[in-house]
Write a protein that holds these residues in place. Sequence first.
Motif, PDB file in Angstrom:
ATOM      1  N   UNK A  52       0.664  -1.101   0.024  1.00 23.44           N
ATOM      2  CA  UNK A  52      -0.098   0.059  -0.034  1.00 23.44           C
ATOM      3  C   UNK A  52       0.909   1.259   0.010  1.00 23.44           C
ATOM      4  N   UNK A  53       0.514   2.252  -0.700  1.00 24.83           N
ATOM      5  CA  UNK A  53       1.264   3.646  -0.767  1.00 24.83           C
ATOM      6  C   UNK A  53       0.850   4.355   0.495  1.00 24.83           C
ATOM      7  N   UNK A  54      -0.535   4.483   0.981  1.00 28.26           N
ATOM      8  CA  UNK A  54      -0.925   5.045   2.012  1.00 28.26           C
ATOM      9  C   UNK A  54      -0.252   4.833   3.346  1.00 28.26           C
ATOM     10  N   UNK A  55       0.444   5.730   3.958  1.00 28.09           N
ATOM     11  CA  UNK A  55       1.440   5.387   5.125  1.00 28.09           C
ATOM     12  C   UNK A  55       0.706   4.457   6.205  1.00 28.09           C
ATOM     13  N   UNK A  56      -0.491   4.912   6.600  1.00 25.84           N
ATOM     14  CA  UNK A  56      -1.111   4.225   7.938  1.00 25.84           C
ATOM     15  C   UNK A  56      -1.482   2.744   7.178  1.00 25.84           C
ATOM     16  N   UNK A  57      -1.878   2.449   5.947  1.00 24.97           N
ATOM     17  CA  UNK A  57      -2.155   1.190   5.394  1.00 24.97           C
ATOM     18  C   UNK A  57      -1.038   0.367   5.209  1.00 24.97           C
ATOM     19  N   UNK A  58      -0.148   1.168   5.047  1.00 26.91           N
ATOM     20  CA  UNK A  58       1.278   0.427   4.878  1.00 26.91           C
ATOM     21  C   UNK A  58       1.763  -0.062   6.150  1.00 26.91           C
ATOM     22  N   UNK A  59       1.850   0.564   7.015  1.00 27.29           N
ATOM     23  CA  UNK A  59       2.058   0.244   8.542  1.00 27.29           C
ATOM     24  C   UNK A  59       1.443  -0.881   8.661  1.00 27.29           C
ATOM     25  N   UNK A  60       0.053  -1.026   8.754  1.00 24.79           N
ATOM     26  CA  UNK A  60      -0.678  -2.219   9.079  1.00 24.79           C
ATOM     27  C   UNK A  60      -0.299  -3.579   8.214  1.00 24.79           C
ATOM     28  N   UNK A  61       0.097  -3.143   6.856  1.00 20.42           N
ATOM     29  CA  UNK A  61       0.456  -4.402   6.049  1.00 20.42           C
ATOM     30  C   UNK A  61       1.810  -4.941   6.404  1.00 20.42           C
ATOM     31  N   UNK A  62       2.678  -4.052   6.928  1.00 19.33           N
ATOM     32  CA  UNK A  62       3.957  -4.611   7.145  1.00 19.33           C
ATOM     33  C   UNK A  62       3.824  -5.435   8.620  1.00 19.33           C
ATOM     34  N   UNK A  63       3.001  -4.952   9.345  1.00 18.94           N
ATOM     35  CA  UNK A  63       2.906  -5.458  10.864  1.00 18.94           C
ATOM     36  C   UNK A  63       2.309  -6.654  10.743  1.00 18.94           C
ATOM     37  N   UNK A  64       1.336  -7.180   9.653  1.00 21.18           N
ATOM     38  CA  UNK A  64       0.688  -8.360   9.437  1.00 21.18           C
ATOM     39  C   UNK A  64       1.577  -9.290   8.480  1.00 21.18           C
ATOM     40  N   UNK A  65       2.301  -8.868   7.640  1.00 19.47           N
ATOM     41  CA  UNK A  65       3.115  -9.629   6.606  1.00 19.47           C
ATOM     42  C   UNK A  65       4.297 -10.041   7.252  1.00 19.47           C
TER      43      UNK A  65
END
Length: 202
Positions: A52-65
């Motif tokens: 994800x490009x959106x910073x907050x969405x990207x943070x959640x992505x990395x946490x999960x991934x």
Amino acid sequence: MRPYVLGVTGASAQPLAERALQLLLNRGRTVHLVLSRGAHEVFRAEQGLRIPVDPLTQQMFWREHLGVTHGELICHRWNDQSACIASGSFRSKAMVIVPCSMGTVGRINAGLASDLIERSADVHLKEGRPLLIVPREMPFSLIHLRNLTALAEAGASIAAPIPAWYTQPKSLDEMVTFMVVRIFDGLEEDLAPLDRWTGPLL
């Protein structure tokens, strides 16, 4: 401890960046993460990951991934030159660019700042803070070598991701971890246990 700035460019070694982020967060570190536009493309092409490009969405992505709950992660858009890490008044422990493309190396050496990674790298050089570049290219042309030499003369550290076999790695995953831990050795950051060379077995 002051935060790390982690830049990821469009060179072909994204697993190194993923492992670096995972190990830093597991150590409870604060990480400001910037993926270049090219890095997004390489993640998608080589690993099938749409970051994800959106910073907050990207943070959640990395946490999960990555399966990490520790540390603090702040993501930035590649073109957000109003971000805190674009300013010399923002204090960090170090910046690591892993992997670092030769285009990024050349632009940093030329003093250009076409995106947030290059601007933050320029800030670390001008402020005399550690800048560690992990170039991913083979073979190096004379232009590449001259650019890397100039950056080393300007104060950057160059840490090519070169594996070792004395640890007798059983998998590519072990080799990736070895290279990432060795990269951060240069910043006196012990990211994970490592079978270090102690001399030949008698």
